[in-house]
Scaffold this active site. Structure first.
Site, PDB file in Angstrom:
ATOM      1  N   CYS A 103       0.803  -1.093   0.073  1.00  0.00           N
ATOM      2  CA  CYS A 103       0.424  -0.153  -0.228  1.00  0.00           C
ATOM      3  C   CYS A 103       1.240   1.514  -0.177  1.00  0.00           C
ATOM      4  O   CYS A 103       1.890   1.327   0.817  1.00  0.00           O
ATOM      5  CB  CYS A 103      -0.822   0.158   1.220  1.00  0.00           C
ATOM      6  SG  CYS A 103      -2.167   1.232   1.580  1.00  0.00           S
ATOM      7  N   GLU A 146      -8.321  -1.117  -2.718  1.00  0.00           N
ATOM      8  CA  GLU A 146      -8.383   0.155  -1.982  1.00  0.00           C
ATOM      9  C   GLU A 146      -9.943   0.899  -2.228  1.00  0.00           C
ATOM     10  O   GLU A 146     -10.142   1.765  -1.259  1.00  0.00           O
ATOM     11  CB  GLU A 146      -8.736   0.614  -4.303  1.00  0.00           C
ATOM     12  CG  GLU A 146      -7.887   0.021  -4.638  1.00  0.00           C
ATOM     13  CD  GLU A 146      -6.080   0.874  -4.075  1.00  0.00           C
ATOM     14  OE1 GLU A 146      -6.926   2.301  -3.338  1.00  0.00           O
ATOM     15  OE2 GLU A 146      -5.295   0.867  -4.449  1.00  0.00           O
ATOM     16  N   HIS A 149     -10.282   1.725   2.131  1.00  0.00           N
ATOM     17  CA  HIS A 149      -9.471   2.890   2.169  1.00  0.00           C
ATOM     18  C   HIS A 149     -10.554   3.677   2.242  1.00  0.00           C
ATOM     19  O   HIS A 149     -10.624   4.917   3.238  1.00  0.00           O
ATOM     20  CB  HIS A 149      -8.785   3.517   0.898  1.00  0.00           C
ATOM     21  CG  HIS A 149      -7.244   2.776   1.098  1.00  0.00           C
ATOM     22  ND1 HIS A 149      -6.576   3.260   2.001  1.00  0.00           N
ATOM     23  CD2 HIS A 149      -6.765   1.839   0.172  1.00  0.00           C
ATOM     24  CE1 HIS A 149      -5.146   2.610   1.702  1.00  0.00           C
ATOM     25  NE2 HIS A 149      -5.024   1.768   0.777  1.00  0.00           N
TER      26      HIS A 149
HETATM   27 NI    NI Z   1      -3.439   0.887  -0.099  1.00  0.00          NI
END
Ligand code: NI
Length: 178
Positions: A103, A146, A149
């Site tokens: 990440c 993703e 997040h």
């Molecule tokens: Ni990430």
């Protein structure tokens, strides 16, 4: 707008639940400017995807791209850079597989995370048009990473074994072809 700094684990914005984009924001200059910044930032940093909170904007927007071709995750279908607004995921098959995830907000580390490998993604594009995709394998993992997040979740929260969090420079010990 230029490349923006990527927030790193510990910054509180990465732990917030991001706000849905209101209908009025679709197609707006502000949204297009945000997406341009995200695209420029991802291009500079390198990687598969980026979520708006990673550049400090707590809204539900993420971008992903797959170069495609043979990888250590098997053969990947390419996906050009795509924008997902207000995405949701439905798990189509709960069976999981583990990948060594990285990440941009957790630089230098990789961790083995098990996630469902067959999902449906529903979202809007930047103009508000519906997106509806079914993905399996590594792309399914990437979408889940993703979109996590947007809920303030980092992959390190999903490690099933904290011993499987390693520095990239040591990854070859656990993943011989890395
Ligand atoms: Ni990430």
């Amino acid at each position: 707008m230029p490349v923006r700094p990527i927030l790193r684990m510990g910054h509180p914005i990465l732990r917030q639940v991001a706000a849905p984009l209101p209908k009025t924001a679709f197609g707006s200059a502000a949204l297009m400017a945000l997406i341009t910044d995200m695209v420029d930032t991802l291009a500079e940093a390198g990687g598969i995807g980026l979520a708006a909170p990673q550049i400090g904007v707590s809204v539900r927007v993420a971008i992903l791209q797959f170069r495609g071709g043979p990888t250590r995750y098997g053969h990947l279908e390419p996906m050009p850079l795509s924008v997902f607004v207000n995405p949701t995921i439905s798990v189509l098959d709960p069976s999981t597989a583990g990948y060594w995830e990285g990440c941009l907000s957790v630089p230098g580390l990789r961790g083995l995370v098990e996630r469902p490998q067959s999902i449906r993604v529903q979202a809007r594009d930047p103009e508000g048009n519906p997106i509806d995709l079914i993905r399996s394998g590594f792309p399914a993992t990437a979408f889940q990473h993703e979109f996590d997040h947007l809920d303030g979740v980092l992959y390190v929260d999903r490690l099933s074994d904290s011993r499987q969090l390693v520095f990239e420079s040591e990854l070859h010990h656990v993943l011989p072809d890395a």
